[in-house]
Each structure stands twice: as structure tokens, then as C-alpha cells.
Design a protein around this motif. Structure first.
Motif, PDB file in Angstrom:
ATOM      1  N   GLY A  38     -23.728  49.203  86.852  1.00  0.00           N
ATOM      2  CA  GLY A  38     -24.017  49.970  85.646  1.00  0.00           C
ATOM      3  C   GLY A  38     -22.851  49.947  84.678  1.00  0.00           C
ATOM      4  N   LEU A  39     -21.647  50.114  85.190  1.00  0.00           N
ATOM      5  CA  LEU A  39     -20.448  50.036  84.350  1.00  0.00           C
ATOM      6  C   LEU A  39     -20.308  48.650  83.742  1.00  0.00           C
ATOM      7  CD1 LEU A  39     -17.870  51.373  83.288  1.00  0.00           C
ATOM      8  CD2 LEU A  39     -16.722  50.633  85.387  1.00  0.00           C
ATOM      9  N   SER A  40     -20.640  47.606  84.491  1.00  0.00           N
ATOM     10  CA  SER A  40     -20.581  46.240  83.959  1.00  0.00           C
ATOM     11  C   SER A  40     -21.531  46.067  82.786  1.00  0.00           C
ATOM     12  CB  SER A  40     -20.920  45.235  85.061  1.00  0.00           C
ATOM     13  OG  SER A  40     -19.998  45.302  86.126  1.00  0.00           O
ATOM     14  N   ALA A  41     -22.739  46.630  82.901  1.00  0.00           N
ATOM     15  CA  ALA A  41     -23.709  46.530  81.809  1.00  0.00           C
ATOM     16  C   ALA A  41     -23.223  47.292  80.578  1.00  0.00           C
ATOM     17  CB  ALA A  41     -25.062  47.068  82.272  1.00  0.00           C
ATOM     18  N   ILE A  42     -22.609  48.449  80.802  1.00  0.00           N
ATOM     19  CA  ILE A  42     -22.050  49.213  79.679  1.00  0.00           C
ATOM     20  C   ILE A  42     -20.940  48.418  79.001  1.00  0.00           C
ATOM     21  CG2 ILE A  42     -20.746  51.286  79.067  1.00  0.00           C
ATOM     22  CD1 ILE A  42     -22.239  52.733  81.322  1.00  0.00           C
ATOM     23  N   VAL A  88     -22.766  47.305  94.033  1.00  0.00           N
ATOM     24  CA  VAL A  88     -23.970  47.761  93.319  1.00  0.00           C
ATOM     25  C   VAL A  88     -23.635  48.933  92.408  1.00  0.00           C
ATOM     26  CG1 VAL A  88     -26.259  48.812  93.622  1.00  0.00           C
ATOM     27  CG2 VAL A  88     -25.556  46.916  95.085  1.00  0.00           C
ATOM     28  N   GLY A  89     -22.783  49.845  92.899  1.00  0.00           N
ATOM     29  CA  GLY A  89     -22.410  51.001  92.098  1.00  0.00           C
ATOM     30  C   GLY A  89     -21.657  50.657  90.830  1.00  0.00           C
ATOM     31  N   GLN A  97     -28.226  52.489  89.114  1.00  0.00           N
ATOM     32  CA  GLN A  97     -27.544  51.365  88.474  1.00  0.00           C
ATOM     33  C   GLN A  97     -28.531  50.421  87.799  1.00  0.00           C
ATOM     34  OE1 GLN A  97     -24.345  51.749  88.269  1.00  0.00           O
ATOM     35  NE2 GLN A  97     -24.449  53.471  89.709  1.00  0.00           N
ATOM     36  N   LEU A  98     -29.694  50.237  88.410  1.00  0.00           N
ATOM     37  CA  LEU A  98     -30.724  49.387  87.800  1.00  0.00           C
ATOM     38  C   LEU A  98     -31.162  49.966  86.463  1.00  0.00           C
ATOM     39  CD1 LEU A  98     -32.649  46.973  88.017  1.00  0.00           C
ATOM     40  CD2 LEU A  98     -34.243  48.455  89.252  1.00  0.00           C
ATOM     41  N   ALA A  99     -31.280  51.293  86.393  1.00  0.00           N
ATOM     42  CA  ALA A  99     -31.656  51.926  85.131  1.00  0.00           C
ATOM     43  C   ALA A  99     -30.598  51.680  84.063  1.00  0.00           C
ATOM     44  CB  ALA A  99     -31.859  53.423  85.351  1.00  0.00           C
ATOM     45  N   TYR A 100     -29.330  51.807  84.431  1.00  0.00           N
ATOM     46  CA  TYR A 100     -28.249  51.549  83.479  1.00  0.00           C
ATOM     47  C   TYR A 100     -28.235  50.088  83.036  1.00  0.00           C
ATOM     48  CZ  TYR A 100     -25.835  56.028  83.339  1.00  0.00           C
ATOM     49  OH  TYR A 100     -25.493  57.334  83.091  1.00  0.00           O
ATOM     50  N   VAL A 101     -28.451  49.185  83.990  1.00  0.00           N
ATOM     51  CA  VAL A 101     -28.477  47.762  83.649  1.00  0.00           C
ATOM     52  C   VAL A 101     -29.618  47.471  82.682  1.00  0.00           C
ATOM     53  CG1 VAL A 101     -28.890  45.446  84.571  1.00  0.00           C
ATOM     54  CG2 VAL A 101     -27.353  47.007  85.767  1.00  0.00           C
ATOM     55  N   ALA A 102     -30.790  48.073  82.931  1.00  0.00           N
ATOM     56  CA  ALA A 102     -31.946  47.838  82.065  1.00  0.00           C
ATOM     57  C   ALA A 102     -31.703  48.384  80.659  1.00  0.00           C
ATOM     58  CB  ALA A 102     -33.189  48.473  82.683  1.00  0.00           C
ATOM     59  N   VAL A 103     -31.206  49.613  80.584  1.00  0.00           N
ATOM     60  CA  VAL A 103     -31.011  50.253  79.273  1.00  0.00           C
ATOM     61  C   VAL A 103     -29.912  49.557  78.474  1.00  0.00           C
ATOM     62  CG1 VAL A 103     -30.256  52.359  78.111  1.00  0.00           C
ATOM     63  CG2 VAL A 103     -31.881  52.491  80.005  1.00  0.00           C
ATOM     64  N   PHE A 104     -28.752  49.383  79.084  1.00  0.00           N
ATOM     65  CA  PHE A 104     -27.638  48.802  78.335  1.00  0.00           C
ATOM     66  C   PHE A 104     -27.773  47.285  78.195  1.00  0.00           C
ATOM     67  CE2 PHE A 104     -25.923  52.947  79.239  1.00  0.00           C
ATOM     68  CZ  PHE A 104     -25.241  53.239  78.068  1.00  0.00           C
ATOM     69  N   GLY A 105     -28.518  46.650  79.098  1.00  0.00           N
ATOM     70  CA  GLY A 105     -28.839  45.243  78.903  1.00  0.00           C
ATOM     71  C   GLY A 105     -29.726  45.056  77.687  1.00  0.00           C
ATOM     72  N   ALA A 106     -30.713  45.952  77.535  1.00  0.00           N
ATOM     73  CA  ALA A 106     -31.585  45.890  76.366  1.00  0.00           C
ATOM     74  C   ALA A 106     -30.810  46.176  75.083  1.00  0.00           C
ATOM     75  CB  ALA A 106     -32.737  46.885  76.528  1.00  0.00           C
ATOM     76  N   GLU A 137     -30.829  55.382  96.124  1.00  0.00           N
ATOM     77  CA  GLU A 137     -30.648  56.155  94.895  1.00  0.00           C
ATOM     78  C   GLU A 137     -29.576  55.524  94.010  1.00  0.00           C
ATOM     79  OE1 GLU A 137     -29.736  60.013  96.316  1.00  0.00           O
ATOM     80  OE2 GLU A 137     -31.769  60.421  97.049  1.00  0.00           O
ATOM     81  N   ASN A 138     -28.515  55.039  94.628  1.00  0.00           N
ATOM     82  CA  ASN A 138     -27.463  54.369  93.874  1.00  0.00           C
ATOM     83  C   ASN A 138     -28.002  53.115  93.195  1.00  0.00           C
ATOM     84  OD1 ASN A 138     -24.815  53.612  92.996  1.00  0.00           O
ATOM     85  ND2 ASN A 138     -24.612  52.303  94.784  1.00  0.00           N
ATOM     86  N   ALA A 139     -28.761  52.316  93.941  1.00  0.00           N
ATOM     87  CA  ALA A 139     -29.317  51.076  93.387  1.00  0.00           C
ATOM     88  C   ALA A 139     -30.269  51.357  92.230  1.00  0.00           C
ATOM     89  CB  ALA A 139     -30.025  50.286  94.484  1.00  0.00           C
TER      90      ALA A 139
END
Length: 291
Positions: free
Chosen positions: A196-200, A192-193, A269-278, A264-266
């Protein structure tokens, strides 16, 4: 309009939706097959598996060393199950982000470099589905990479050291079976951690047709985030860094389990996935590919 006139149309729409779902799932399986048929993928997994093996062999040959080193290192000689946890501590700062950066950075840029991207976008695949499948494949690789480190650590630990009930950080003792379950939970936490890096990496991959550049940029960003996380001058930024909770899986080694870090980690990472996915979609949806 009668019911008899609308029913065939509704059935046709239903069949089209089923066909699209079938194509999407088949495309996902095809992407996984392509990813895990590559020699590069297996070379990276092999390199990750070598990390716990090297740690275990070094500890075995030195009878535990001088007690210095990463977390859990001093517990390995008493219980081989700690090899997996020590290997994760060693792998998280560099080795895991490196392999994830390679996969995520290559996701779109690799297809563009090989001139296969335009063929993937032929209907009914589409750009959104392509991004989702590429990210899902990268997430599966994150899990495979983390499990590889954990499994290799457990196996080499069992082979070289005694194994028994595990004493947790809270002082409680749990059975071998429960400790293995917690090892799996830790692998999920680390996976899960890395999302976020994957989305970036996916976003960066949409910016260029050079996969090496996208891979390098993703890995460099992971290093920069960790460096910033060590500086007291940027303490205000620390909770917002995608790497902030990477090493907090120690909370899963307490009795009872402390779930706050996992949550908190999830969420981070969800925030990063949402932002960089968009951002990836915004960039990819306007990118000229078919001309």
C-alpha cells in the motif's frame, strides 16, 4: 471472407500480442536490473542488514540486558532465531518504510528528473505498462528488503546464540526447519503490508518531477499514519490506515497459525493499491511529458 484470408491476420495479431508481452517482460527485467545495479539500493539493503547485526551484538555484549525493549528481545539469548523477528519489529516503523519510500517515490519522478521519461513511453511500452512495471519493481524491492532483514537476523543469530526448537507464542514448540519456514512467511506478510505504501509512493511520484520531494512525502505519510494509529482520538480511523496491520505478524507464531490478520492485511493493502493505482494512472495519463 474465407478462412484462408483471416488466418494470416489472426497470426499477425497473435505475433503482435506476443511481441508486446515480450517487450513488457523484458522491460520489467531491465527495470529490476537498473534498480539493483544502483549503489543506493545496495546501501539501503546494507543498512537494513545492519539492524539485526547491531541488535545481536548489543545483546551478546550485555548478556540480554535488563529485559526491556521491542518484542522478542528477551528470547534472543535462548534462541538466536528470534533475532530476525526482533529486527523486523524494529525495522517496520521507520527503516523499511524509509527505503520503500525512496524506491517508490523515485519511480516516476526520478525518470522525469533525469529527462528519460519521454523515451520510456515510446511504443510499445506505454503509460499503463510503465506504471505496472514500476510498481512491480517496487514490490520486488519490498520483498528483497524484508528478506534482507530476516536473513541477516537468522545468520547473526546462528553465529552468536544457541539455536534449537522454537517455542511459539501459543506455547507450542516447533522444529528449526518449521521456524525458518515461518520466518519466510513473516517476510511475505511484511512485504504485503508495504505494498500500500508503495502504491502511495508511486502516485506521489507522478505528481512531481522532483524525486527527493516524492520520497520525503511518502516517508512522512508513513510516519503520520503510524502516529495516527497510536492516538485514541483517531481510533475510528485505525482500521483504515495502511500501517494498521504492520506488526500483526505475531499471529503467524501461533499453533495453529491464525490467518485472519494475514487476510485482513492483504485486503487492506489491495484496497490501497487499487485506489492509489487508479489515481496514479489518472494523473499520469494526462501528464504532459512528450512536449
Amino acid at each position: 471472407m474465407s478462412l484462408s484470408e483471416t488466418t494470416p491476420r489472426a497470426q499477425g495479431d497473435l505475433e503482435q500480442r506476443r511481441a508486446r508481452r515480450s517487450v513488457g517482460f523484458g522491460f520489467f527485467l531491465s527495470e529490476l536490473g537498473l534498480l539493483f545495479r544502483r549503489r543506493r539500493t545496495w546501501a539501503m539493503l546494507g543498512a537494513l542488514a545492519a539492524v539485526p547485526i547491531l541488535i545481536a551484538v548489543a545483546i551478546r555484549l550485555t548478556d540480554g540486558g535488563d529485559g526491556r525493549g521491542p518484542a522478542f528481545l528477551d528470547r534472543i539469548t535462548q534462541n538466536g532465531l528470534f533475532v530476525a523477528m526482533t529486527a523486523l519489529v524494529v525495522s517496520i516503523p521507520l527503516f523499511l518504510p524509509l527505503t520503500v519510500g525512496v524506491v517508490a517515490g523515485d519511480s516516476i519522478a526520478g525518470e522525469a528528473s533525469a529527462s528519460t521519461l519521454r523515451y520510456l513511453l515510446v511504443a510499445p511500452v506505454g503509460r499503463i505498462r510503465l506504471l505496472l512495471v514500476k510498481f512491480a519493481a517496487a514490490a520486488v524491492f519490498c520483498l528483497a528488503a524484508t528478506v534482507t532483514v530476516s536473513l541477516a537476523g537468522i545468520l547473526i543469530g546462528v553465529a552468536l546464540f544457541p539455536v534449537g526448537p522454537v517455542t511459539l507464542l501459543s506455547g507450542d514448540t516447533v522444529s528449526v526447519a518449521e521456524s525458518l519456514g515461518r520466518s519466510l512467511l513473516i517476510a511475505v506478510y511484511v512485504t504485503v503490508g508495504l505494498l500500500g505504501l508503495s502504491a502511495i509512493g508511486l502516485f506521489i511520484s507522478t505528481l512531481t518531477d522532483a524525486p527527493v520531494g516524492a520520497m520525503a512525502a511518502t516517508v512522512v505519510l508513513s510516519i503520520v499514519a503510524q502516529v495516527l494509529g497510536q492516538l485514541s482520538q483517531t481510533e475510528w480511523l485505525h482500521p483504515w490506515l495502511f500501517s494498521y496491520h504492520w506488526l500483526d505478524f505475531a499471529d503467524l507464531l501461533r499453533q495453529p497459525i491464525e490467518w485472519s490478520s494475514f487476510g485482513e492485511n492483504a485486503l487492506l493493502q489491495l484496497a490501497y493499491v487499487a485506489v492509489f493505482g487508479a489515481l496514479a494512472y489518472a494523473r499520469f495519463s494526462t501528464k504532459d511529458i512528450l512536449s
